[in-house]
Design a protein around this motif. Structure first.
Motif, mmCIF file in Angstrom:
data_model
loop_
_atom_site.group_PDB
_atom_site.id
_atom_site.type_symbol
_atom_site.label_atom_id
_atom_site.label_comp_id
_atom_site.label_asym_id
_atom_site.label_seq_id
_atom_site.Cartn_x
_atom_site.Cartn_y
_atom_site.Cartn_z
ATOM 1 N N SER A 14 0.829 -1.222 0.000
ATOM 2 C CA SER A 14 0.000 0.000 0.000
ATOM 3 C C SER A 14 0.854 1.259 0.000
ATOM 4 O O SER A 14 0.559 2.227 -0.702
ATOM 5 C CB SER A 14 -0.920 0.019 1.217
ATOM 6 N N LYS A 15 1.914 1.232 0.794
ATOM 7 C CA LYS A 15 2.775 2.421 0.922
ATOM 8 C C LYS A 15 3.544 2.731 -0.365
ATOM 9 O O LYS A 15 3.992 3.854 -0.567
ATOM 10 C CB LYS A 15 3.766 2.222 2.069
ATOM 11 N N ASN A 16 3.699 1.707 -1.217
ATOM 12 C CA ASN A 16 4.507 1.881 -2.430
ATOM 13 C C ASN A 16 3.680 1.834 -3.710
ATOM 14 O O ASN A 16 4.241 1.718 -4.800
ATOM 15 C CB ASN A 16 5.596 0.806 -2.485
ATOM 16 N N LEU A 17 2.361 1.952 -3.574
ATOM 17 C CA LEU A 17 1.476 1.791 -4.730
ATOM 18 C C LEU A 17 1.742 2.836 -5.820
ATOM 19 O O LEU A 17 1.635 2.542 -7.012
ATOM 20 C CB LEU A 17 0.017 1.853 -4.272
ATOM 21 N N ASP A 18 2.112 4.039 -5.417
ATOM 22 C CA ASP A 18 2.388 5.089 -6.403
ATOM 23 C C ASP A 18 3.549 4.721 -7.326
ATOM 24 O O ASP A 18 3.637 5.239 -8.438
ATOM 25 C CB ASP A 18 2.727 6.411 -5.686
ATOM 26 N N ARG A 19 4.422 3.849 -6.853
ATOM 27 C CA ARG A 19 5.583 3.432 -7.648
ATOM 28 C C ARG A 19 5.275 2.232 -8.534
ATOM 29 O O ARG A 19 6.155 1.739 -9.233
ATOM 30 C CB ARG A 19 6.753 3.089 -6.735
ATOM 31 N N ALA A 20 4.035 1.755 -8.512
ATOM 32 C CA ALA A 20 3.642 0.561 -9.280
ATOM 33 C C ALA A 20 4.623 -0.592 -9.041
ATOM 34 O O ALA A 20 5.356 -1.005 -9.931
ATOM 35 C CB ALA A 20 3.547 0.889 -10.769
ATOM 36 N N PRO A 21 4.670 -1.114 -7.808
ATOM 37 C CA PRO A 21 5.680 -2.122 -7.471
ATOM 38 C C PRO A 21 5.576 -3.392 -8.311
ATOM 39 O O PRO A 21 4.481 -3.834 -8.666
ATOM 40 C CB PRO A 21 5.407 -2.415 -5.986
ATOM 41 N N CYS A 51 -4.176 -4.602 -9.095
ATOM 42 C CA CYS A 51 -3.005 -5.332 -9.568
ATOM 43 C C CYS A 51 -3.248 -5.879 -10.966
ATOM 44 O O CYS A 51 -4.397 -5.972 -11.415
ATOM 45 C CB CYS A 51 -2.636 -6.468 -8.611
ATOM 46 N N ILE A 52 -2.157 -6.219 -11.644
ATOM 47 C CA ILE A 52 -2.235 -6.907 -12.930
ATOM 48 C C ILE A 52 -1.290 -8.097 -12.888
ATOM 49 O O ILE A 52 -0.366 -8.143 -12.067
ATOM 50 C CB ILE A 52 -1.863 -5.981 -14.113
ATOM 51 N N ALA A 89 10.788 -8.581 -21.651
ATOM 52 C CA ALA A 89 9.997 -7.590 -22.396
ATOM 53 C C ALA A 89 8.540 -7.599 -21.953
ATOM 54 O O ALA A 89 7.893 -6.547 -21.882
ATOM 55 C CB ALA A 89 10.095 -7.863 -23.899
ATOM 56 N N VAL A 90 8.016 -8.786 -21.644
ATOM 57 C CA VAL A 90 6.630 -8.882 -21.151
ATOM 58 C C VAL A 90 6.483 -8.084 -19.852
ATOM 59 O O VAL A 90 5.552 -7.294 -19.685
ATOM 60 C CB VAL A 90 6.231 -10.360 -20.903
ATOM 61 N N ILE A 91 7.427 -8.287 -18.945
ATOM 62 C CA ILE A 91 7.371 -7.600 -17.651
ATOM 63 C C ILE A 91 7.596 -6.101 -17.831
ATOM 64 O O ILE A 91 6.960 -5.285 -17.163
ATOM 65 C CB ILE A 91 8.392 -8.222 -16.675
ATOM 66 N N PHE A 92 8.468 -5.745 -18.749
ATOM 67 C CA PHE A 92 8.713 -4.327 -19.041
ATOM 68 C C PHE A 92 7.420 -3.637 -19.478
ATOM 69 O O PHE A 92 7.089 -2.541 -19.008
ATOM 70 C CB PHE A 92 9.782 -4.201 -20.131
ATOM 71 N N ASP A 93 6.664 -4.298 -20.366
ATOM 72 C CA ASP A 93 5.389 -3.735 -20.826
ATOM 73 C C ASP A 93 4.373 -3.658 -19.690
ATOM 74 O O ASP A 93 3.598 -2.700 -19.594
ATOM 75 C CB ASP A 93 4.817 -4.575 -21.972
ATOM 76 N N ALA A 94 4.378 -4.675 -18.847
ATOM 77 C CA ALA A 94 3.463 -4.682 -17.692
ATOM 78 C C ALA A 94 3.786 -3.528 -16.751
ATOM 79 O O ALA A 94 2.887 -2.871 -16.215
ATOM 80 C CB ALA A 94 3.548 -6.021 -16.963
ATOM 81 N N LYS A 95 5.066 -3.268 -16.550
ATOM 82 C CA LYS A 95 5.477 -2.154 -15.687
ATOM 83 C C LYS A 95 4.999 -0.805 -16.248
ATOM 84 O O LYS A 95 4.579 0.074 -15.507
ATOM 85 C CB LYS A 95 7.000 -2.137 -15.538
ATOM 86 N N LYS A 96 5.107 -0.659 -17.571
ATOM 87 C CA LYS A 96 4.653 0.592 -18.207
ATOM 88 C C LYS A 96 3.152 0.792 -17.996
ATOM 89 O O LYS A 96 2.700 1.886 -17.665
ATOM 90 C CB LYS A 96 4.955 0.566 -19.710
ATOM 91 N N TYR A 97 2.397 -0.271 -18.180
ATOM 92 C CA TYR A 97 0.950 -0.213 -17.977
ATOM 93 C C TYR A 97 0.630 0.135 -16.519
ATOM 94 O O TYR A 97 -0.200 0.997 -16.238
ATOM 95 C CB TYR A 97 0.319 -1.559 -18.351
ATOM 96 N N ALA A 99 2.439 1.657 -14.316
ATOM 97 C CA ALA A 99 2.846 3.017 -13.936
ATOM 98 C C ALA A 99 1.728 4.010 -14.211
ATOM 99 O O ALA A 99 1.504 4.949 -13.437
ATOM 100 C CB ALA A 99 4.103 3.414 -14.691
ATOM 101 N N ASP A 100 1.003 3.800 -15.307
ATOM 102 C CA ASP A 100 -0.124 4.678 -15.642
ATOM 103 C C ASP A 100 -1.309 4.459 -14.713
ATOM 104 O O ASP A 100 -2.001 5.400 -14.333
ATOM 105 C CB ASP A 100 -0.592 4.424 -17.090
ATOM 106 N N LYS A 101 -1.520 3.203 -14.358
ATOM 107 C CA LYS A 101 -2.713 2.836 -13.583
ATOM 108 C C LYS A 101 -2.480 2.815 -12.079
ATOM 109 O O LYS A 101 -3.420 2.611 -11.306
ATOM 110 C CB LYS A 101 -3.218 1.449 -14.026
ATOM 111 N N LYS A 102 -1.207 2.975 -11.660
ATOM 112 C CA LYS A 102 -0.864 2.909 -10.229
ATOM 113 C C LYS A 102 -1.318 1.590 -9.607
ATOM 114 O O LYS A 102 -2.108 1.541 -8.661
ATOM 115 C CB LYS A 102 -1.492 4.078 -9.460
#
Length: 204
Positions: A14-21, A51-52, A89-97, A99-102
């Motif tokens: 919860s404390k790190n949600l803004d960083r899209a952990p 989460c995703i 690359a899959v995880i990289f794309d997931a991280k990008k998504y 980051a937008d959605k928090k």
């Protein structure tokens, strides 16, 4: 051996949600990684934490479909590529998504034997490219003494942050828990104690 500081997993996320952990799940084939990811997804939903899933097991036949099956039941989005795609690359794309959605990324990876150097190099690449916030090793309570090799090799390769022990409901002795903790001194977050999504107990 089992004495460890209590870890509030939900509070930490919860404390790190803004960083899209990014939480990366590692382990052998059959250790229960994908089911454990679904259980963690279910747990996060209970606390309204978005989460995703990242389907980064692009190696094992039907791995993506298995993750998608759980995702549909739980109402969780899956980021995926095709089979044989680069898991980093899959995880990289997931991280990008994310980051937008928090939201939190729960990343599945191929089951790998610690003696397979190519697969262990692949997991190192995943970590280099994506810098996960939490690397969780999922180990099967029924593994026996080989759990020592698994924990040691994965920890040496990528510096594991925590453990989840699965199938504890069918292992009445629990010796694997002692062995795993004794080897790597990493905290155990949860025990898998059944097939239902709710069958994940905080380790005490």
């Amino acid at each position: 051996i089992l004495d460890q500081e209590k870890i509030d997993f939900i509070d930490m996320i919860s404390k790190n949600l803004d960083r899209a952990p990014l939480i990366l799940f590692l382990g052998y084939n059959g250790s229960g990684k994908t089911t454990t990811i679904a259980k963690i997804g279910y747990l996060l939903k209970q606390f309204d934490i978005p989460c995703i899933f990242a389907a980064a097991d692009t190696f094992r036949a039907a791995a993506i479909e298995q993750l998608e099956y759980h995702a549909r039941k739980l109402g969780i989005k899956v980021i995926k590529h095709t089979y044989k795609a680069d898991p980093a690359a899959v995880i990289f794309d997931a991280k990008k998504y994310a980051a937008d959605k928090k939201c939190v990324v729960l990343a599945d990876t191929s089951g790998r034997v610690h003696t397979d150097k190519n697969l262990m190099e692949e997991i190192k690449k995943i970590c280099r490219v994506n810098n996960p916030d939490l690397k969780i090793l999922v180990v099967d309570a029924l593994t026996g003494n080989d759990i020592i090799n698994q924990v040691r090799e994965f920890d040496e390769a990528v510096k594991v942050d925590a453990l989840i022990i699965t199938k504890v409901d069918v292992d009445e002795k629990g010796g694997a828990i002692l062995a795993a903790r004794d080897i790597c001194k990493k905290p155990i977050l949860f025990l898998g104690v059944g097939q239902e999504y709710k069958d994940l107990k905080e380790f005490d």
